[in-house]
Design a protein around this motif. Sequence first.
Motif, short mmCIF file in Angstrom:
data_model
loop_
_atom_site.label_atom_id
_atom_site.label_comp_id
_atom_site.label_asym_id
_atom_site.label_seq_id
_atom_site.Cartn_x
_atom_site.Cartn_y
_atom_site.Cartn_z
N ASP A 1 72.49 4.85 -87.16
CA ASP A 1 72.26 5.58 -85.91
C ASP A 1 73.54 6.22 -85.38
OD1 ASP A 1 73.40 3.13 -85.23
OD2 ASP A 1 72.18 2.86 -83.44
N ILE A 2 74.69 5.80 -85.90
CA ILE A 2 75.97 6.40 -85.53
C ILE A 2 76.58 7.00 -86.78
CG2 ILE A 2 78.30 5.91 -84.70
CD1 ILE A 2 77.07 3.68 -82.99
N LYS A 3 76.86 8.28 -86.75
CA LYS A 3 77.42 8.99 -87.92
C LYS A 3 78.94 8.96 -87.95
CE LYS A 3 73.70 10.32 -89.89
NZ LYS A 3 73.33 9.63 -91.09
N ASP A 4 79.56 8.86 -86.76
CA ASP A 4 81.01 8.77 -86.70
C ASP A 4 81.42 8.15 -85.38
OD1 ASP A 4 81.74 10.98 -84.68
OD2 ASP A 4 80.57 12.09 -86.15
N PHE A 5 82.59 7.54 -85.39
CA PHE A 5 83.17 6.98 -84.17
C PHE A 5 84.68 6.96 -84.34
CE2 PHE A 5 82.45 3.38 -86.91
CZ PHE A 5 83.51 2.51 -86.69
N GLN A 6 85.37 6.79 -83.23
CA GLN A 6 86.81 6.88 -83.21
C GLN A 6 87.42 5.55 -82.79
OE1 GLN A 6 88.41 10.60 -81.58
NE2 GLN A 6 89.66 9.34 -80.23
N VAL A 7 88.52 5.17 -83.45
CA VAL A 7 89.27 3.96 -83.10
C VAL A 7 90.75 4.28 -83.11
CG1 VAL A 7 87.50 2.39 -84.01
CG2 VAL A 7 89.37 3.11 -85.49
N LYS A 8 91.54 3.45 -82.46
CA LYS A 8 92.99 3.61 -82.43
C LYS A 8 93.60 2.93 -83.65
CE LYS A 8 93.66 5.24 -78.12
NZ LYS A 8 94.39 6.40 -77.77
N ALA A 9 94.58 3.59 -84.24
CA ALA A 9 95.27 3.05 -85.41
C ALA A 9 95.87 1.67 -85.10
CB ALA A 9 96.37 4.01 -85.85
N THR B 1 72.97 -4.18 -87.01
CA THR B 1 71.61 -4.72 -87.00
C THR B 1 70.76 -3.87 -87.93
OG1 THR B 1 71.90 -5.36 -84.69
CG2 THR B 1 69.66 -5.34 -85.54
N ASN B 2 69.97 -4.53 -88.77
CA ASN B 2 69.10 -3.81 -89.69
C ASN B 2 67.67 -3.79 -89.15
OD1 ASN B 2 67.71 -2.65 -91.76
ND2 ASN B 2 68.02 -4.31 -93.21
N PRO B 3 67.22 -2.63 -88.61
CA PRO B 3 65.86 -2.54 -88.10
C PRO B 3 64.84 -2.18 -89.20
CG PRO B 3 67.00 -0.51 -87.65
CD PRO B 3 68.00 -1.45 -88.32
N ASP B 4 65.34 -1.86 -90.39
CA ASP B 4 64.51 -1.39 -91.49
C ASP B 4 63.95 -2.56 -92.29
OD1 ASP B 4 63.36 0.39 -93.27
OD2 ASP B 4 65.24 1.03 -94.18
N HIS C 1 71.17 4.15 -101.56
CA HIS C 1 71.23 4.35 -100.11
C HIS C 1 72.43 5.20 -99.67
CE1 HIS C 1 68.49 0.72 -99.00
NE2 HIS C 1 67.96 1.50 -99.92
N TYR C 2 73.50 5.21 -100.47
CA TYR C 2 74.72 5.91 -100.10
C TYR C 2 74.52 7.40 -99.87
CZ TYR C 2 75.27 7.91 -104.79
OH TYR C 2 75.09 8.61 -105.95
N ILE C 3 73.45 7.96 -100.40
CA ILE C 3 73.22 9.39 -100.27
C ILE C 3 73.02 9.77 -98.79
CG2 ILE C 3 71.63 11.28 -100.85
CD1 ILE C 3 71.14 9.66 -103.52
N LEU C 4 72.30 8.94 -98.04
CA LEU C 4 72.04 9.21 -96.63
C LEU C 4 72.72 8.24 -95.67
CD1 LEU C 4 68.21 10.04 -96.74
CD2 LEU C 4 70.11 11.64 -96.54
N MET C 5 72.96 7.02 -96.11
CA MET C 5 73.50 6.00 -95.21
C MET C 5 75.02 5.97 -95.31
SD MET C 5 70.93 2.77 -95.26
CE MET C 5 71.79 2.04 -93.87
N ARG C 6 75.64 6.83 -94.50
CA ARG C 6 77.09 6.96 -94.55
C ARG C 6 77.59 7.56 -93.24
NH1 ARG C 6 77.75 9.50 -99.70
NH2 ARG C 6 79.94 9.68 -99.20
N GLY C 7 78.86 7.43 -93.00
CA GLY C 7 79.46 8.00 -91.81
C GLY C 7 80.97 7.92 -91.92
N VAL C 8 81.65 8.23 -90.80
CA VAL C 8 83.10 8.28 -90.79
C VAL C 8 83.65 7.55 -89.57
CG1 VAL C 8 85.12 9.80 -90.69
CG2 VAL C 8 83.12 10.48 -92.01
N MET C 9 84.61 6.65 -89.83
CA MET C 9 85.40 6.04 -88.77
C MET C 9 86.68 6.88 -88.68
SD MET C 9 86.93 2.15 -88.50
CE MET C 9 87.93 2.28 -90.00
N LYS C 10 86.88 7.54 -87.55
CA LYS C 10 88.04 8.39 -87.35
C LYS C 10 89.13 7.56 -86.70
CE LYS C 10 85.15 12.45 -86.78
NZ LYS C 10 85.60 13.32 -87.83
N VAL C 11 90.23 7.37 -87.41
CA VAL C 11 91.36 6.60 -86.90
C VAL C 11 92.37 7.58 -86.32
CG1 VAL C 11 93.23 5.02 -87.50
CG2 VAL C 11 90.98 4.75 -88.57
N VAL C 12 92.71 7.36 -85.04
CA VAL C 12 93.64 8.25 -84.32
C VAL C 12 94.82 7.45 -83.78
CG1 VAL C 12 91.81 9.89 -83.72
CG2 VAL C 12 92.37 8.04 -82.14
N LYS C 13 95.91 8.14 -83.47
CA LYS C 13 97.11 7.49 -82.89
C LYS C 13 96.83 7.00 -81.50
CE LYS C 13 100.74 9.46 -85.54
NZ LYS C 13 102.07 8.99 -85.65
#
Length: 110
Positions: free
Chosen positions: A3-11, A20-23, A98-110
């Motif tokens: 449900d979340i394709k990307d999110f940001q965290v601090k380095a 949670t797996n609703p499937d 599943h990797y074809i559709l179930m993926r996203g990006v954690m963006k690490v920022v300063k």
Amino acid sequence: MYDIKDFQVKAGKQVKVTFTNPDFLPHNLVFTTGKHANEIALAAQAMGAAGFEAGFIPETDKIIAHTKMLDHQAEEVIQFTAPEKPGDYEFVCTFPGHYILMRGVMKVVK
């Protein structure tokens, strides 16, 4: 799909993720050391039947953190330290195919 394709965290900071797996199919959540989602997912797929016992987590140093393979309505909380180097770090489900559709990006920022 997640449900979340990307999110940001601090380095270098602590990251806490609740998965949670609703499937009705089993899923996991695997954070990679960069743009390695395809490589790790294909290695998991190559495990064949042995992958079920290992939760489809291949032996590699390209995984930052991961959950177990979770069945329907199961939940797991994982905590890890975000990489020190800013950049895009992929996450993926390594259950075969599943990797074809179930993926996203954690963006690490300063």
